[in-house]
Each structure stands twice: as structure tokens, then as C-alpha cells.
Design a protein around this motif. Structure first.
Motif, PDB file in Angstrom:
ATOM      1  N   THR A   1       0.816  -1.220   0.000  1.00 14.95           N
ATOM      2  CA  THR A   1       0.000   0.000   0.000  1.00 14.95           C
ATOM      3  C   THR A   1       0.849   1.270   0.000  1.00 14.95           C
ATOM      4  O   THR A   1       0.422   2.285  -0.550  1.00 14.95           O
ATOM      5  CB  THR A   1      -0.966   0.028   1.199  1.00 14.95           C
ATOM      6  N   GLN A   2       2.030   1.218   0.590  1.00 14.51           N
ATOM      7  CA  GLN A   2       2.897   2.402   0.583  1.00 14.51           C
ATOM      8  C   GLN A   2       3.369   2.709  -0.840  1.00 14.51           C
ATOM      9  O   GLN A   2       3.435   3.866  -1.234  1.00 14.51           O
ATOM     10  CB  GLN A   2       4.074   2.204   1.521  1.00 14.51           C
ATOM     11  N   ALA A   3       3.694   1.676  -1.598  1.00 12.24           N
ATOM     12  CA  ALA A   3       4.101   1.892  -2.989  1.00 12.24           C
ATOM     13  C   ALA A   3       2.920   2.388  -3.824  1.00 12.24           C
ATOM     14  O   ALA A   3       3.081   3.241  -4.700  1.00 12.24           O
ATOM     15  CB  ALA A   3       4.688   0.611  -3.575  1.00 12.24           C
TER      16      ALA A   3
ATOM     17  N   LYS B   1     -10.471   5.280   5.709  1.00 11.11           N
ATOM     18  CA  LYS B   1     -11.474   6.265   5.318  1.00 11.11           C
ATOM     19  C   LYS B   1     -10.927   7.358   4.413  1.00 11.11           C
ATOM     20  O   LYS B   1     -11.628   7.834   3.517  1.00 11.11           O
ATOM     21  CB  LYS B   1     -12.122   6.879   6.550  1.00 11.11           C
ATOM     22  N   ASP B   2      -9.670   7.765   4.615  1.00 10.06           N
ATOM     23  CA  ASP B   2      -9.125   8.846   3.785  1.00 10.06           C
ATOM     24  C   ASP B   2      -9.048   8.443   2.322  1.00 10.06           C
ATOM     25  O   ASP B   2      -9.385   9.226   1.431  1.00 10.06           O
ATOM     26  CB  ASP B   2      -7.767   9.316   4.304  1.00 10.06           C
ATOM     27  N   MET B   3      -8.646   7.207   2.051  1.00  8.35           N
ATOM     28  CA  MET B   3      -8.567   6.740   0.664  1.00  8.35           C
ATOM     29  C   MET B   3      -9.958   6.545   0.072  1.00  8.35           C
ATOM     30  O   MET B   3     -10.198   6.882  -1.086  1.00  8.35           O
ATOM     31  CB  MET B   3      -7.772   5.437   0.565  1.00  8.35           C
ATOM     32  N   ARG B   4     -10.865   6.019   0.867  1.00  7.24           N
ATOM     33  CA  ARG B   4     -12.235   5.827   0.379  1.00  7.24           C
ATOM     34  C   ARG B   4     -12.862   7.189   0.058  1.00  7.24           C
ATOM     35  O   ARG B   4     -13.561   7.347  -0.933  1.00  7.24           O
ATOM     36  CB  ARG B   4     -13.085   5.072   1.394  1.00  7.24           C
ATOM     37  N   MET B   5     -12.588   8.201   0.887  1.00  5.56           N
ATOM     38  CA  MET B   5     -13.110   9.547   0.631  1.00  5.56           C
ATOM     39  C   MET B   5     -12.523  10.113  -0.662  1.00  5.56           C
ATOM     40  O   MET B   5     -13.241  10.722  -1.462  1.00  5.56           O
ATOM     41  CB  MET B   5     -12.793  10.462   1.822  1.00  5.56           C
TER      42      MET B   5
ATOM     43  N   THR C   1      -5.850   3.444  -9.380  1.00  2.28           N
ATOM     44  CA  THR C   1      -4.986   3.319  -8.209  1.00  2.28           C
ATOM     45  C   THR C   1      -5.772   3.523  -6.920  1.00  2.28           C
ATOM     46  O   THR C   1      -5.589   2.771  -5.942  1.00  2.28           O
ATOM     47  CB  THR C   1      -3.807   4.307  -8.315  1.00  2.28           C
ATOM     48  N   LEU C   2      -6.650   4.513  -6.889  1.00  3.99           N
ATOM     49  CA  LEU C   2      -7.486   4.709  -5.698  1.00  3.99           C
ATOM     50  C   LEU C   2      -8.371   3.496  -5.447  1.00  3.99           C
ATOM     51  O   LEU C   2      -8.539   3.067  -4.302  1.00  3.99           O
ATOM     52  CB  LEU C   2      -8.348   5.966  -5.862  1.00  3.99           C
ATOM     53  N   THR C   3      -8.924   2.947  -6.514  1.00  6.73           N
ATOM     54  CA  THR C   3      -9.765   1.747  -6.382  1.00  6.73           C
ATOM     55  C   THR C   3      -8.955   0.599  -5.789  1.00  6.73           C
ATOM     56  O   THR C   3      -9.422  -0.118  -4.907  1.00  6.73           O
ATOM     57  CB  THR C   3     -10.362   1.361  -7.752  1.00  6.73           C
ATOM     58  N   ARG C   4      -7.742   0.446  -6.258  1.00  7.09           N
ATOM     59  CA  ARG C   4      -6.865  -0.617  -5.748  1.00  7.09           C
ATOM     60  C   ARG C   4      -6.542  -0.399  -4.263  1.00  7.09           C
ATOM     61  O   ARG C   4      -6.598  -1.332  -3.456  1.00  7.09           O
ATOM     62  CB  ARG C   4      -5.582  -0.661  -6.585  1.00  7.09           C
ATOM     63  N   LEU C   5      -6.227   0.845  -3.895  1.00  5.35           N
ATOM     64  CA  LEU C   5      -5.917   1.152  -2.494  1.00  5.35           C
ATOM     65  C   LEU C   5      -7.101   0.873  -1.583  1.00  5.35           C
ATOM     66  O   LEU C   5      -6.933   0.304  -0.498  1.00  5.35           O
ATOM     67  CB  LEU C   5      -5.467   2.613  -2.353  1.00  5.35           C
TER      68      LEU C   5
ATOM     69  N   LEU D   1      -7.406  -2.787  -1.092  1.00  3.43           N
ATOM     70  CA  LEU D   1      -6.394  -3.327  -0.183  1.00  3.43           C
ATOM     71  C   LEU D   1      -6.648  -2.929   1.266  1.00  3.43           C
ATOM     72  O   LEU D   1      -6.336  -3.687   2.185  1.00  3.43           O
ATOM     73  CB  LEU D   1      -4.998  -2.859  -0.605  1.00  3.43           C
ATOM     74  N   GLU D   2      -7.175  -1.734   1.466  1.00  2.90           N
ATOM     75  CA  GLU D   2      -7.429  -1.233   2.814  1.00  2.90           C
ATOM     76  C   GLU D   2      -8.835  -0.655   2.900  1.00  2.90           C
ATOM     77  O   GLU D   2      -9.020   0.564   2.949  1.00  2.90           O
ATOM     78  CB  GLU D   2      -6.409  -0.158   3.184  1.00  2.90           C
TER      79      GLU D   2
END
Length: 168
Positions: free
Chosen positions: A105-107, A139-143, A127-131, A134-135
């Protein structure tokens, strides 16, 4: 009976020197030579923190020439390259890590930042969909994904993520 220990300045200096040499020994090989791998890594990280990213890049590259499979180092190099504006090279470093570790996830986060800086909008969404995949609890990535979908007019897809964020 109590014993008092009165250390002389000379004794303290000896102890400090002994501790210093013991610390250096961790960066030395058994034959007394300095571990150049450790020195390059420490030097790269130090140069980064000292505000000398071009020196850091040189040292990271020297380290990766010796061992190209140091994925954590490739990732660190990616961030430094991004800071120096070498976005294509930064993207390549993150992709190398992801080729070997597709769930890192860091990469993925580093790649996301390079894609944003290079305006690769289609890949940003992927990429956001993939993140988020994975996680899913992050919430920050989902937002960010919901906002990206909304801004693209994909309201039904965005709504699914907004509902999760709102706990509906």
C-alpha cells in the motif's frame, strides 16, 4: 555500608569512547571494514533529511546497483525522486516495487502521488480503487475515491463509497 562511585572526567571520556566504538561496530563487518551497504543507506537518508535530495538520489542508486531487489529502498528512492521533480523516475521506482509486491500500500500511495503530479487521471481512479480494495477500512482513501468518482460524474459509484463512509 554505602559505596560512592566518583567517576573522573577521564573515566567518563573512556566510557563514552567505548560506547561510541561499540555503536560503530554495528556498521562494521567482522574484518573491521565499514559496511558500505549500511553507509550508503544511512548516507542517503541523511542527505534527504539534510535537504540534499540530489546527493540522496545518487546514494540510493549506488545502493540499488549493488542490490536491485531492495524494495523498501526503491520505495524511498521514489519519494526522493518525486521531491526533486523526477516524476517519471519516481513512478518507475514505485512500479518496480509493485511488480514484486502488488499489495504494498505504501508503494501504491507513492504511485498515486506521482500520477496526480503528472495528471494521469485514468490511472488515478484505478490506483485509488486498488488502495481501497487493499485497505477497505481506510477512510481517507475511500473519501478520495468517492470524490474522484463524483468529480467524474459517476454518482452511483461514488454513492456506494459515501454510504460506507457514513455507516449507512
Amino acid at each position: 555500608m554505602r559505596h560512592h562511585c566518583h567517576a573522573t572526567p577521564r573515566t567518563l571520556l573512556f566510557v563514552l569512547l567505548l560506547v561510541g566504538f561499540t555503536s560503530l561496530a554495528t556498521a562494521q563487518e567482522p574484518d573491521g571494514k565499514i559496511d558500505e551497504h549500511f553507509l550508503l543507506l544511512m548516507g542517503a537518508r541523511n542527505a534527504t533529511k539534510a535537504g540534499m535530495p540530489h546527493v540522496a538520489v545518487k546514494r540510493y542508486r549506488a545502493l540499488l546497483t549493488r542490490n536491485p531487489h531492495l524494495h523498501e529502498i526503491q520505495q524511498e528512492l521514489g519519494w526522493v525522486l518525486m521531491a526533486t521533480g523526477q516524476l517519471a523516475d519516481a513512478e518507475q521506482q514505485f512500479r518496480l516495487v509493485l511488480d514484486a509486491h502488488p499489495d504494498n500500500t505504501q508503494a501504491w500511495t507513492g504511485l498515486l502521488e506521482t500520477l496526480r503530479k503528472t495528471n494521469k487521471h485514468d490511472e488515478i481512479l484505478t490506483t485509488l480503487t486498488r488502495l481501497v480494495g487493499l485497505e477497505p477500512l481506510r477512510k481517507d482513501m475511500r473519501m478520495q475515491l468517492a470524490l474522484e468518482l463524483h468529480n467524474r460524474g459517476k454518482f452511483v459509484d461514488a454513492e456506494r463509497h459515501i454510504a460506507v463512509l457514513l455507516g449507512e
